[in-house]
Scaffold this motif. Structure first.
Motif, PDB file in Angstrom:
ATOM      1  N   LEU A 121       0.852  -0.868  -0.117  1.00 18.87           N
ATOM      2  CA  LEU A 121      -0.220   0.728   0.041  1.00 18.87           C
ATOM      3  C   LEU A 121       0.582   1.499  -0.115  1.00 18.87           C
ATOM      4  O   LEU A 121       1.771   1.380   0.878  1.00 18.87           O
ATOM      5  CB  LEU A 121      -0.596   0.011   1.221  1.00 18.87           C
ATOM      6  CG  LEU A 121      -1.851  -0.610   1.716  1.00 18.87           C
ATOM      7  CD1 LEU A 121      -2.631  -1.104   2.694  1.00 18.87           C
ATOM      8  CD2 LEU A 121      -3.087  -1.351   0.157  1.00 18.87           C
ATOM      9  N   ILE A 122       0.425   1.909  -1.008  1.00 19.07           N
ATOM     10  CA  ILE A 122       1.131   3.362  -0.668  1.00 19.07           C
ATOM     11  C   ILE A 122       0.959   4.461  -0.497  1.00 19.07           C
ATOM     12  O   ILE A 122      -0.642   4.375  -1.096  1.00 19.07           O
ATOM     13  CB  ILE A 122       2.068   3.646  -2.519  1.00 19.07           C
ATOM     14  CG1 ILE A 122       2.654   2.430  -2.852  1.00 19.07           C
ATOM     15  CG2 ILE A 122       2.684   4.629  -2.257  1.00 19.07           C
ATOM     16  CD1 ILE A 122       3.674   2.742  -4.466  1.00 19.07           C
ATOM     17  N   PHE A 123       1.427   5.169   0.444  1.00 26.68           N
ATOM     18  CA  PHE A 123       0.092   6.395   0.873  1.00 26.68           C
ATOM     19  C   PHE A 123       1.056   7.619   0.638  1.00 26.68           C
ATOM     20  O   PHE A 123       1.984   7.481   0.958  1.00 26.68           O
ATOM     21  CB  PHE A 123      -0.353   6.486   2.445  1.00 26.68           C
ATOM     22  CG  PHE A 123      -1.113   5.057   2.770  1.00 26.68           C
ATOM     23  CD1 PHE A 123      -2.036   5.487   3.093  1.00 26.68           C
ATOM     24  CD2 PHE A 123      -0.091   3.463   3.141  1.00 26.68           C
ATOM     25  CE1 PHE A 123      -2.863   4.213   3.546  1.00 26.68           C
ATOM     26  CE2 PHE A 123      -0.434   3.455   3.201  1.00 26.68           C
ATOM     27  CZ  PHE A 123      -2.104   2.801   3.527  1.00 26.68           C
ATOM     28  N   ASP A 124       0.012   9.323   1.099  1.00 26.45           N
ATOM     29  CA  ASP A 124       0.992   9.893   0.949  1.00 26.45           C
ATOM     30  C   ASP A 124       1.517  10.521   1.965  1.00 26.45           C
ATOM     31  O   ASP A 124       1.089   9.788   3.032  1.00 26.45           O
ATOM     32  CB  ASP A 124      -0.061  11.276   0.265  1.00 26.45           C
ATOM     33  CG  ASP A 124      -0.843  11.566   0.843  1.00 26.45           C
ATOM     34  OD1 ASP A 124      -1.385  11.794   2.156  1.00 26.45           O
ATOM     35  OD2 ASP A 124      -1.759  12.391   0.151  1.00 26.45           O
ATOM     36  N   GLU A 125       1.906  10.980   2.175  1.00 22.80           N
ATOM     37  CA  GLU A 125       2.931  12.026   3.836  1.00 22.80           C
ATOM     38  C   GLU A 125       1.287  12.426   4.954  1.00 22.80           C
ATOM     39  O   GLU A 125       1.994  12.203   5.958  1.00 22.80           O
ATOM     40  CB  GLU A 125       3.397  13.174   3.136  1.00 22.80           C
ATOM     41  CG  GLU A 125       3.295  14.218   3.299  1.00 22.80           C
ATOM     42  CD  GLU A 125       4.264  15.481   2.761  1.00 22.80           C
ATOM     43  OE1 GLU A 125       3.802  16.541   3.089  1.00 22.80           O
ATOM     44  OE2 GLU A 125       4.980  15.448   2.959  1.00 22.80           O
ATOM     45  N   ASN A 126       0.373  12.318   4.337  1.00 20.61           N
ATOM     46  CA  ASN A 126      -0.739  12.876   5.728  1.00 20.61           C
ATOM     47  C   ASN A 126      -1.895  11.430   5.172  1.00 20.61           C
ATOM     48  O   ASN A 126      -3.104  11.272   5.908  1.00 20.61           O
ATOM     49  CB  ASN A 126      -1.029  13.237   4.647  1.00 20.61           C
ATOM     50  CG  ASN A 126      -1.036  14.974   4.624  1.00 20.61           C
ATOM     51  OD1 ASN A 126      -0.324  15.166   5.967  1.00 20.61           O
ATOM     52  ND2 ASN A 126      -1.205  15.662   3.195  1.00 20.61           N
TER      53      ASN A 126
END
Length: 203
Positions: A100-105
């Protein structure tokens, strides 16, 4: 055989108490701690979630509500890594086998199905490195490199270890990204580094 002073490496230290409110912010085990800019990212394997705090320790968000069997959900987490080039947070799920890839938030950007079972991984430069079982011989381990923009396809084995003793990997492996992608193999008494240009050194 010598004393190393923390002051040789650290110029400042600050204690940051992490918020435990609301209930979603509670941590049982700090399995891994990373930084995204000034934000603090905590992996809690026992409670099966990733938590995000601001620089003062105030709770921002967690993945707790993603536990489940849906397309963008997971059942069991194993490891996290930070992409220092853009602040994205990579989370490897052991069940199901995906990244899973998330942004910095901690907003979900992408879910990638994986074909390899990963013990630990890191994102460094334009590549992601995965320490995993050799698919042709489960007694051996491999470090497989993927282009960061094409994870899950066309992985290149950059290192294959000799046979290792089953069940002891937790004692020995480690991947970091400070000046190279470093890892060590249990009971082999060697540290290997994959440098930025792809060359490998042993120590």
């Amino acid at each position: 055989h010598s004393i190393v002073n923390a002051s040789d490496y650290l110029c400042d230290m600050r204690v940051i108490p992490l918020s435990n409110k609301p209930n979603e912010a509670v941590i049982n085990t700090m399995s891994k701690v990373c930084l995204v800019g000034e934000k603090i990212v905590v992996l809690d394997n026992s409670l099966n979630k990733v938590l995000l705090f601001d620089s003062n320790g105030q709770f921002m968000k967690s993945t707790e509500k993603m536990i489940g069997r849906g397309a963008s959900e997971y059942i069991k987490l194993r490891d996290i890594a930070i992409d220092d080039t853009n602040g994205n947070i990579y989370v490897y799920c052991e069940i199901p086998n995906k990244l899973l890839i998330f942004d910095e938030n901690l907003n979900l950007l992408e879910s990638i199905n994986m074909s390899i079972f990963t013990l630990e991984f890191t994102v460094w430069g334009k590549y992601a490195y995965f320490y995993c079982f050799d698919p042709s011989d489960s007694r051996k381990r491999q470090v497989i490199r993927y282009n960061k923009d094409n994870i899950g396809e066309n992985g290149v084995p950059v290192v294959t270890t000799e046979s290792t003793i089953q069940g002891v990997d937790i004692l020995g492996y480690s991947l970091t990204k400070n000046g190279g992608c470093f890892f060590c193999i249990p009971f082999q008494n060697v540290v290997k580094a994959i440098l930025y240009d792809g060359t490998i050194k042993s120590y």
